[in-house]
Design a protein around this motif. Structure first.
Motif, PDB file in Angstrom:
ATOM      1  N   THR A 148       1.040  -0.968   0.148  1.00  0.00           N
ATOM      2  CA  THR A 148       0.011  -0.079  -0.255  1.00  0.00           C
ATOM      3  C   THR A 148       1.009   1.061  -0.026  1.00  0.00           C
ATOM      4  OG1 THR A 148       0.243  -0.113   2.143  1.00  0.00           O
ATOM      5  CG2 THR A 148      -1.546  -0.982   1.412  1.00  0.00           C
ATOM      6  N   VAL A 149       1.757   1.460   1.121  1.00  0.00           N
ATOM      7  CA  VAL A 149       3.150   2.365   0.566  1.00  0.00           C
ATOM      8  C   VAL A 149       3.260   2.298  -0.390  1.00  0.00           C
ATOM      9  CG1 VAL A 149       4.881   3.556   1.962  1.00  0.00           C
ATOM     10  CG2 VAL A 149       2.909   2.337   3.480  1.00  0.00           C
ATOM     11  N   ALA A 150       4.028   1.593  -0.787  1.00  0.00           N
ATOM     12  CA  ALA A 150       5.001   1.405  -2.443  1.00  0.00           C
ATOM     13  C   ALA A 150       4.137   2.139  -3.360  1.00  0.00           C
ATOM     14  CB  ALA A 150       5.892   0.612  -2.077  1.00  0.00           C
ATOM     15  N   ALA A 151       3.534   1.610  -3.467  1.00  0.00           N
ATOM     16  CA  ALA A 151       2.107   1.789  -4.907  1.00  0.00           C
ATOM     17  C   ALA A 151       1.243   2.992  -4.440  1.00  0.00           C
ATOM     18  CB  ALA A 151       0.841   0.658  -4.666  1.00  0.00           C
ATOM     19  N   SER A 152       1.113   3.534  -3.444  1.00  0.00           N
ATOM     20  CA  SER A 152       0.829   5.319  -3.642  1.00  0.00           C
ATOM     21  C   SER A 152       1.431   5.460  -4.095  1.00  0.00           C
ATOM     22  CB  SER A 152       0.461   4.888  -2.217  1.00  0.00           C
ATOM     23  OG  SER A 152      -0.952   4.023  -1.756  1.00  0.00           O
TER      24      SER A 152
ATOM     25  N   ALA B 242      -3.665  -4.893 -13.210  1.00  0.00           N
ATOM     26  CA  ALA B 242      -4.596  -3.542 -13.355  1.00  0.00           C
ATOM     27  C   ALA B 242      -3.131  -2.500 -12.052  1.00  0.00           C
ATOM     28  CB  ALA B 242      -5.418  -2.868 -13.089  1.00  0.00           C
ATOM     29  N   ILE B 243      -3.211  -2.729 -11.160  1.00  0.00           N
ATOM     30  CA  ILE B 243      -2.009  -1.978 -11.072  1.00  0.00           C
ATOM     31  C   ILE B 243      -0.741  -1.828 -10.901  1.00  0.00           C
ATOM     32  CG2 ILE B 243      -0.473  -0.919  -8.007  1.00  0.00           C
ATOM     33  CD1 ILE B 243      -3.828  -1.333  -7.642  1.00  0.00           C
TER      34      ILE B 243
ATOM     35  N   THR C  20      -2.309   8.249 -17.661  1.00  0.00           N
ATOM     36  CA  THR C  20      -1.881   7.069 -16.754  1.00  0.00           C
ATOM     37  C   THR C  20      -1.966   6.352 -14.861  1.00  0.00           C
ATOM     38  OG1 THR C  20      -1.357   5.399 -18.791  1.00  0.00           O
ATOM     39  CG2 THR C  20      -0.299   4.196 -16.687  1.00  0.00           C
ATOM     40  N   ALA C  21      -0.692   7.543 -14.881  1.00  0.00           N
ATOM     41  CA  ALA C  21      -0.429   7.799 -13.419  1.00  0.00           C
ATOM     42  C   ALA C  21      -1.610   8.205 -12.223  1.00  0.00           C
ATOM     43  CB  ALA C  21       0.044   8.852 -13.425  1.00  0.00           C
ATOM     44  N   ALA C  22      -2.834   8.538 -13.113  1.00  0.00           N
ATOM     45  CA  ALA C  22      -4.129   8.973 -12.366  1.00  0.00           C
ATOM     46  C   ALA C  22      -4.917   8.088 -12.325  1.00  0.00           C
ATOM     47  CB  ALA C  22      -4.285  10.150 -13.386  1.00  0.00           C
ATOM     48  N   ARG C  23      -4.579   7.033 -13.709  1.00  0.00           N
ATOM     49  CA  ARG C  23      -5.670   5.923 -13.130  1.00  0.00           C
ATOM     50  C   ARG C  23      -5.332   5.471 -11.856  1.00  0.00           C
ATOM     51  NH1 ARG C  23      -5.350   1.050 -15.731  1.00  0.00           N
ATOM     52  NH2 ARG C  23      -7.521  -0.384 -16.083  1.00  0.00           N
TER      53      ARG C  23
ATOM     54  N   GLY D  68      -6.037   3.736  -4.661  1.00  0.00           N
ATOM     55  CA  GLY D  68      -6.791   4.194  -3.497  1.00  0.00           C
ATOM     56  C   GLY D  68      -7.991   3.351  -3.087  1.00  0.00           C
ATOM     57  N   ILE D  69      -8.472   2.475  -4.918  1.00  0.00           N
ATOM     58  CA  ILE D  69      -9.281   1.145  -4.416  1.00  0.00           C
ATOM     59  C   ILE D  69      -9.161  -0.111  -3.675  1.00  0.00           C
ATOM     60  CG2 ILE D  69     -11.140  -0.054  -5.969  1.00  0.00           C
ATOM     61  CD1 ILE D  69     -11.134   1.906  -7.140  1.00  0.00           C
TER      62      ILE D  69
END
Length: 170
Positions: free
Chosen positions: A21-25, A104-105, A138-141, A147-148
């Motif tokens: 969660t931290v790294a992906a954020s 997706a991520i 792409t970054a916004a998506r 977040g989801i």
């Protein structure tokens, strides 16, 4: 045995899912900096390496995160709650979160790294790169999907603590 299984389950969740969660954020910000698309100065020289590291953390801890449902199911079997609604809901949310991460991520992160021309040491490149003008969307998506992912895990955590309808005590 139940206390051991529960301890491993909780520790795996904290270490693996927490790290993801931290790294992906953090990833989208550094990926955009690596592309020079964020309009900020500072970590520009280090940004590609940081983005690549955050992606590797997400990939590695995604594999380690498989221990979370494995030990969770073992704990549930010991407690005799495998058919409880709160557990089934948690499993569904966990499956959704895992699918979101894998389908997706992680591919979205790889796409941004490809735009920044950061090689993937695990995969040979095919020479094709996505268009850099798609970096910001792409970054916004990716930020939205992350977040989801985080909300899904927060919901699982609440279900694990509250256990609505549970007869094993709270």
């Amino acid at each position: 045995m139940t206390k051991f299984l529960l301890s491993v389950h909780v520790l795996a969740a904290i270490l693996a899912v927490g790290s993801i969660t931290v790294a992906a954020s953090m990833f989208p910000r550094y990926a955009l900096r690596a592309l020079g698309a964020d309009g900020e100065s500072g970590d520009g020289d280090r940004a590609p390496g940081i983005a690549a590291l955050l992606h590797r953390v997400c990939r590695a801890y995604a594999v380690a995160g498989l221990a979370v449902p494995v030990f969770g199911l073992a704990t549930a079997a010991q407690l005799g709650v495998l058919t409880d609604a709160w557990l089934l809901a948690s499993l569904l949310l966990t499956t959704l979160a895992a699918g979101l991460l894998a389908l997706a991520i992680l591919p979205g992160q790889r796409s941004l790294l490809d735009m920044a021309d950061v090689p993937d040491p695990a995969e040979p490149g095919d020479g094709r790169r996505p268009a850099p003008d798609t970096a910001r969307p792409t970054a916004a998506r990716l930020t939205m999907l992350t977040g989801i992912f985080n909300v899904l895990w927060a919901a699982v955590t609440v279900l694990m603590i509250v256990r609505p309808g549970s007869t094993t005590g709270a």
